[in-house]
Design an enzyme around this catalytic site. Sequence first.
Site, PDB file in Angstrom:
ATOM      1  N   CYS A   1       0.821  -1.210   0.000  1.00 23.77           N
ATOM      2  CA  CYS A   1       0.000   0.000   0.000  1.00 23.77           C
ATOM      3  C   CYS A   1       0.858   1.263   0.000  1.00 23.77           C
ATOM      4  O   CYS A   1       2.001   1.252   0.461  1.00 23.77           O
ATOM      5  CB  CYS A   1      -0.854   0.037   1.248  1.00 23.77           C
ATOM      6  SG  CYS A   1      -1.740  -1.458   1.590  1.00 23.77           S
TER       7      CYS A   1
ATOM      8  N   ARG B   1       4.535   0.309  -6.419  1.00 31.29           N
ATOM      9  CA  ARG B   1       4.646  -0.558  -5.254  1.00 31.29           C
ATOM     10  C   ARG B   1       3.669  -1.725  -5.329  1.00 31.29           C
ATOM     11  O   ARG B   1       3.772  -2.667  -4.547  1.00 31.29           O
ATOM     12  CB  ARG B   1       4.396   0.241  -3.982  1.00 31.29           C
ATOM     13  CG  ARG B   1       5.410   1.352  -3.780  1.00 31.29           C
ATOM     14  CD  ARG B   1       5.036   2.208  -2.616  1.00 31.29           C
ATOM     15  NE  ARG B   1       5.143   1.464  -1.377  1.00 31.29           N
ATOM     16  CZ  ARG B   1       6.209   1.454  -0.600  1.00 31.29           C
ATOM     17  NH1 ARG B   1       7.252   2.170  -0.928  1.00 31.29           N
ATOM     18  NH2 ARG B   1       6.249   0.756   0.501  1.00 31.29           N
TER      19      ARG B   1
ATOM     20  N   TRP C   1      -3.338  -2.529  -1.195  1.00 28.11           N
ATOM     21  CA  TRP C   1      -2.985  -3.893  -1.609  1.00 28.11           C
ATOM     22  C   TRP C   1      -3.683  -4.775  -0.593  1.00 28.11           C
ATOM     23  O   TRP C   1      -3.300  -4.798   0.578  1.00 28.11           O
ATOM     24  CB  TRP C   1      -1.467  -4.042  -1.558  1.00 28.11           C
ATOM     25  CG  TRP C   1      -0.898  -5.234  -2.233  1.00 28.11           C
ATOM     26  CD1 TRP C   1      -0.632  -5.381  -3.568  1.00 28.11           C
ATOM     27  CD2 TRP C   1      -0.467  -6.456  -1.603  1.00 28.11           C
ATOM     28  NE1 TRP C   1      -0.075  -6.614  -3.800  1.00 28.11           N
ATOM     29  CE2 TRP C   1       0.037  -7.297  -2.624  1.00 28.11           C
ATOM     30  CE3 TRP C   1      -0.452  -6.929  -0.299  1.00 28.11           C
ATOM     31  CZ2 TRP C   1       0.546  -8.560  -2.369  1.00 28.11           C
ATOM     32  CZ3 TRP C   1       0.049  -8.188  -0.043  1.00 28.11           C
ATOM     33  CH2 TRP C   1       0.539  -8.987  -1.079  1.00 28.11           C
TER      34      TRP C   1
ATOM     35  N   ASN D   1      -1.437   1.669   6.162  1.00 30.68           N
ATOM     36  CA  ASN D   1      -0.604   0.566   5.662  1.00 30.68           C
ATOM     37  C   ASN D   1      -0.274  -0.299   6.860  1.00 30.68           C
ATOM     38  O   ASN D   1       0.112   0.238   7.903  1.00 30.68           O
ATOM     39  CB  ASN D   1       0.724   1.070   5.091  1.00 30.68           C
ATOM     40  CG  ASN D   1       0.557   1.867   3.819  1.00 30.68           C
ATOM     41  OD1 ASN D   1      -0.548   1.978   3.300  1.00 30.68           O
ATOM     42  ND2 ASN D   1       1.655   2.412   3.325  1.00 30.68           N
ATOM     43  N   GLY D   2      -0.377  -1.607   6.723  1.00 33.96           N
ATOM     44  CA  GLY D   2      -0.033  -2.481   7.850  1.00 33.96           C
ATOM     45  C   GLY D   2      -1.195  -3.361   8.222  1.00 33.96           C
ATOM     46  O   GLY D   2      -2.143  -3.537   7.448  1.00 33.96           O
TER      47      GLY D   2
ATOM     48  N   GLU E   1      18.510 -16.060  -9.872  1.00 33.86           N
ATOM     49  CA  GLU E   1      17.972 -14.737 -10.216  1.00 33.86           C
ATOM     50  C   GLU E   1      17.330 -14.746 -11.610  1.00 33.86           C
ATOM     51  O   GLU E   1      16.278 -14.147 -11.823  1.00 33.86           O
ATOM     52  CB  GLU E   1      19.102 -13.698 -10.120  1.00 33.86           C
ATOM     53  CG  GLU E   1      18.732 -12.278 -10.489  1.00 33.86           C
ATOM     54  CD  GLU E   1      17.620 -11.665  -9.640  1.00 33.86           C
ATOM     55  OE1 GLU E   1      17.210 -12.248  -8.635  1.00 33.86           O
ATOM     56  OE2 GLU E   1      17.140 -10.588 -10.029  1.00 33.86           O
TER      57      GLU E   1
ATOM     58  N   LYS F   1      13.458 -13.742 -12.168  1.00 33.10           N
ATOM     59  CA  LYS F   1      13.041 -12.645 -13.060  1.00 33.10           C
ATOM     60  C   LYS F   1      12.006 -13.134 -14.051  1.00 33.10           C
ATOM     61  O   LYS F   1      11.003 -12.483 -14.291  1.00 33.10           O
ATOM     62  CB  LYS F   1      14.226 -12.106 -13.853  1.00 33.10           C
ATOM     63  CG  LYS F   1      15.138 -11.033 -13.374  1.00 33.10           C
ATOM     64  CD  LYS F   1      14.646  -9.806 -12.751  1.00 33.10           C
ATOM     65  CE  LYS F   1      14.018  -9.985 -11.419  1.00 33.10           C
ATOM     66  NZ  LYS F   1      14.681  -9.556 -10.254  1.00 33.10           N
TER      67      LYS F   1
ATOM     68  N   GLU G   1       8.604 -13.858 -12.379  1.00 33.40           N
ATOM     69  CA  GLU G   1       7.926 -12.644 -11.913  1.00 33.40           C
ATOM     70  C   GLU G   1       7.208 -11.906 -13.029  1.00 33.40           C
ATOM     71  O   GLU G   1       6.088 -11.453 -12.861  1.00 33.40           O
ATOM     72  CB  GLU G   1       8.957 -11.661 -11.356  1.00 33.40           C
ATOM     73  CG  GLU G   1       9.405 -11.932  -9.974  1.00 33.40           C
ATOM     74  CD  GLU G   1      10.387 -10.849  -9.550  1.00 33.40           C
ATOM     75  OE1 GLU G   1      10.098 -10.178  -8.568  1.00 33.40           O
ATOM     76  OE2 GLU G   1      11.442 -10.663 -10.192  1.00 33.40           O
TER      77      GLU G   1
ATOM     78  N   HIS H   1      20.513 -35.028  -9.539  1.00 28.62           N
ATOM     79  CA  HIS H   1      19.805 -35.536  -8.353  1.00 28.62           C
ATOM     80  C   HIS H   1      18.303 -35.304  -8.448  1.00 28.62           C
ATOM     81  O   HIS H   1      17.611 -35.356  -7.443  1.00 28.62           O
ATOM     82  CB  HIS H   1      20.375 -34.878  -7.090  1.00 28.62           C
ATOM     83  CG  HIS H   1      21.821 -35.173  -6.890  1.00 28.62           C
ATOM     84  ND1 HIS H   1      22.285 -36.417  -6.536  1.00 28.62           N
ATOM     85  CD2 HIS H   1      22.927 -34.392  -7.039  1.00 28.62           C
ATOM     86  CE1 HIS H   1      23.600 -36.392  -6.459  1.00 28.62           C
ATOM     87  NE2 HIS H   1      24.022 -35.172  -6.770  1.00 28.62           N
TER      88      HIS H   1
ATOM     89  N   LYS I   1       6.209  -3.934  -4.713  1.00 25.72           N
ATOM     90  CA  LYS I   1       7.616  -3.568  -4.784  1.00 25.72           C
ATOM     91  C   LYS I   1       8.313  -3.729  -3.440  1.00 25.72           C
ATOM     92  O   LYS I   1       9.433  -4.195  -3.354  1.00 25.72           O
ATOM     93  CB  LYS I   1       7.739  -2.113  -5.268  1.00 25.72           C
ATOM     94  CG  LYS I   1       9.164  -1.600  -5.385  1.00 25.72           C
ATOM     95  CD  LYS I   1       9.930  -2.321  -6.467  1.00 25.72           C
ATOM     96  CE  LYS I   1      11.386  -1.927  -6.525  1.00 25.72           C
ATOM     97  NZ  LYS I   1      12.172  -2.906  -7.297  1.00 25.72           N
TER      98      LYS I   1
END
Length: 612
Positions: A2, A28, A76, A102-103, A487, A491, A494, A510, A607
């Site tokens: 948020c 964000r 959010w 927010n929270g 990474e 990427k 995402e 394995h 974000k």
Amino acid sequence: MCGIVGAILKRGQVLQGMIEGLRVLEYRGYDSAGVAVATADGIRVAKKAGRLEGLEGVLVERDFPDAQAGIGHTRWATHGPPTDLNAHPHVDDSGQVAVVHNGIIENYLELRDELQAKGIELKSDTDTEVLTQLIGEELKDSGLAVAVGRALARVRGYYAIAVLRGGSSPEVVCARQGPPLLVGLAREGTWLGSDVLAVIPHTRDVIFLEDGDIAELTASEVTVRDMEGKVVKRESQRVDWEASHTGKGQWPHFMLKEIHEQPDVLAHTSFHRIDEEQGDVRFDEGGWTDADLAGIDCIQGIACGTALHAAHVTRSLIEGLARVPVDLDFASEFRYRDPIVRPGTLALAISQSGETADTLAALRKARELGARTACICNVAGSTMVRESDSALMTQAGPEIGVASTKAFVAQLVAAYLLAIRLGRARGVLSRDRGRELLNDLRTLRPKMEQLLSDDFREHVLGIAQRHQGVKGFLFLGRGINYPIALEGALKLKEISYMHAEGYAAGEMKHGPIAMIEAWMSSVVVTGHGLMAQKVRSNIEQIRARGGPVIAVGADRESLDLADEAMEVPDCGEWLSPILNVIPLQLLSYEIARLRGCDIDKPRNLAKSVTVE
Ligand code: F6R
């Protein structure tokens, strides 16, 4: 997560500035948006599920009044789905105050029952509305700041809130316990925001609030009190980010812009810190002198996501160049296990935002257990920077694309510098070896630029076209380039939503080898020396089973063995992750673009993950 913006102004109108602030905060991640402004009769609210454009439509339709005080929010969803009703701001029963938050309020169910028993009807599913009603109740016999303090004293959880009271003399109060919140002191009035980027179009003079702070804003000043109502002094800081950093310029996406900024990020993060004469590195930030580093016997790395991949590379660099043992953990695991922190431990957090809830909690835990704390971080004034015993700043500038690119490269550069500093301080690296390593860094920039040429991008686009339809991707790497495989896979997942797994190449036989077939593409990050040989045999094993291989790196023999190659200039093993990651960033970008994905705002992602 948020975003919050708000202001109380001497002159000018607040609405447009708030909408611009919310637009900046879009990066964000959010699923609804809303604003409230103060009018002579009270509060007017507009809110809407979905993108900001929806909210703007409502403002036009309703001929929404402009005003000089207001608060805004991008939500959010946590409590209740993303609907118009659940969007913030929430207004209390009397219609006097509006709140954005927010929270998470952990005891909201018991508080809700209590309010309902008093006959207060709650309209949304949110914990925020409960807090709003509590403030409204307290307001019956106190001023706004006191009412906010009293309501917050009843709340368990974490929050950044902004509260607006309407009427002929509007009031704005904000408070913080956990998620970030700051106040910007501008000529035309006082702004507040959950992120520096929301206020820098108006001012670069910022007060970062601390946990437990309650700030009362007027158009010309800010008074900060603690939870007991005692005035506390908070200095303002000048932030060096420019408002122009928040724009895309000519680029179609922030991600592509940020990938292309990486040569500058290398220069800004490192060149001024190089002490050529001593073959060493000088940090302006305190805590990194020989004396400071003398008592460090081991390092505990903690981070999340991409920053954790940077921590893996950091481990290879620090163990390899400075011979200091490094242990690593996901911050979210470290905070809940019962870790053993030995005397002489430096807990090193790596974070772009400096606000990631799990990383902060893990760092606090390490401190409680006796570790000295440090962070590699991109945001000056962030909670992590303020709470760490020493901070090492990356100079990536604001990163807006949700998928981290340039901040990652900045973290790798900072880790390289730190490894050299540690190696020199401990007498493990000679001055000449330090000079060589720093020279390698100095000569890296043109090599990065080669990977950002139009020709190279065309080449990557061709590979993306040929592989965008496969069933999935396996990313493999070894040693210092194992985290680059992780990474690369992250990427791709995402931003393109394709299935991708990152694996240590030696682990292939394995298990993952069972997945190899014509529709499973393997991206193999080549190595140096012995690692190069090992990776070559991985490539042969995959090809022998009919799996297509895309090799990335500088090892000629590996590239020749593969079906497709993304050749990277040679820069030696220690710096190779910085170059190897660039083609992988581009490959993800191109695949996501071909698949029509929303590259800068991938679904479900935020974000900065400031809640657990
Ligand atoms: C991936 C990404 C995330 C972050 C992670 C930690 O592209 O951006 O995985 O790396 O959420 O965030 P910071 O670095 O802000 O602590």
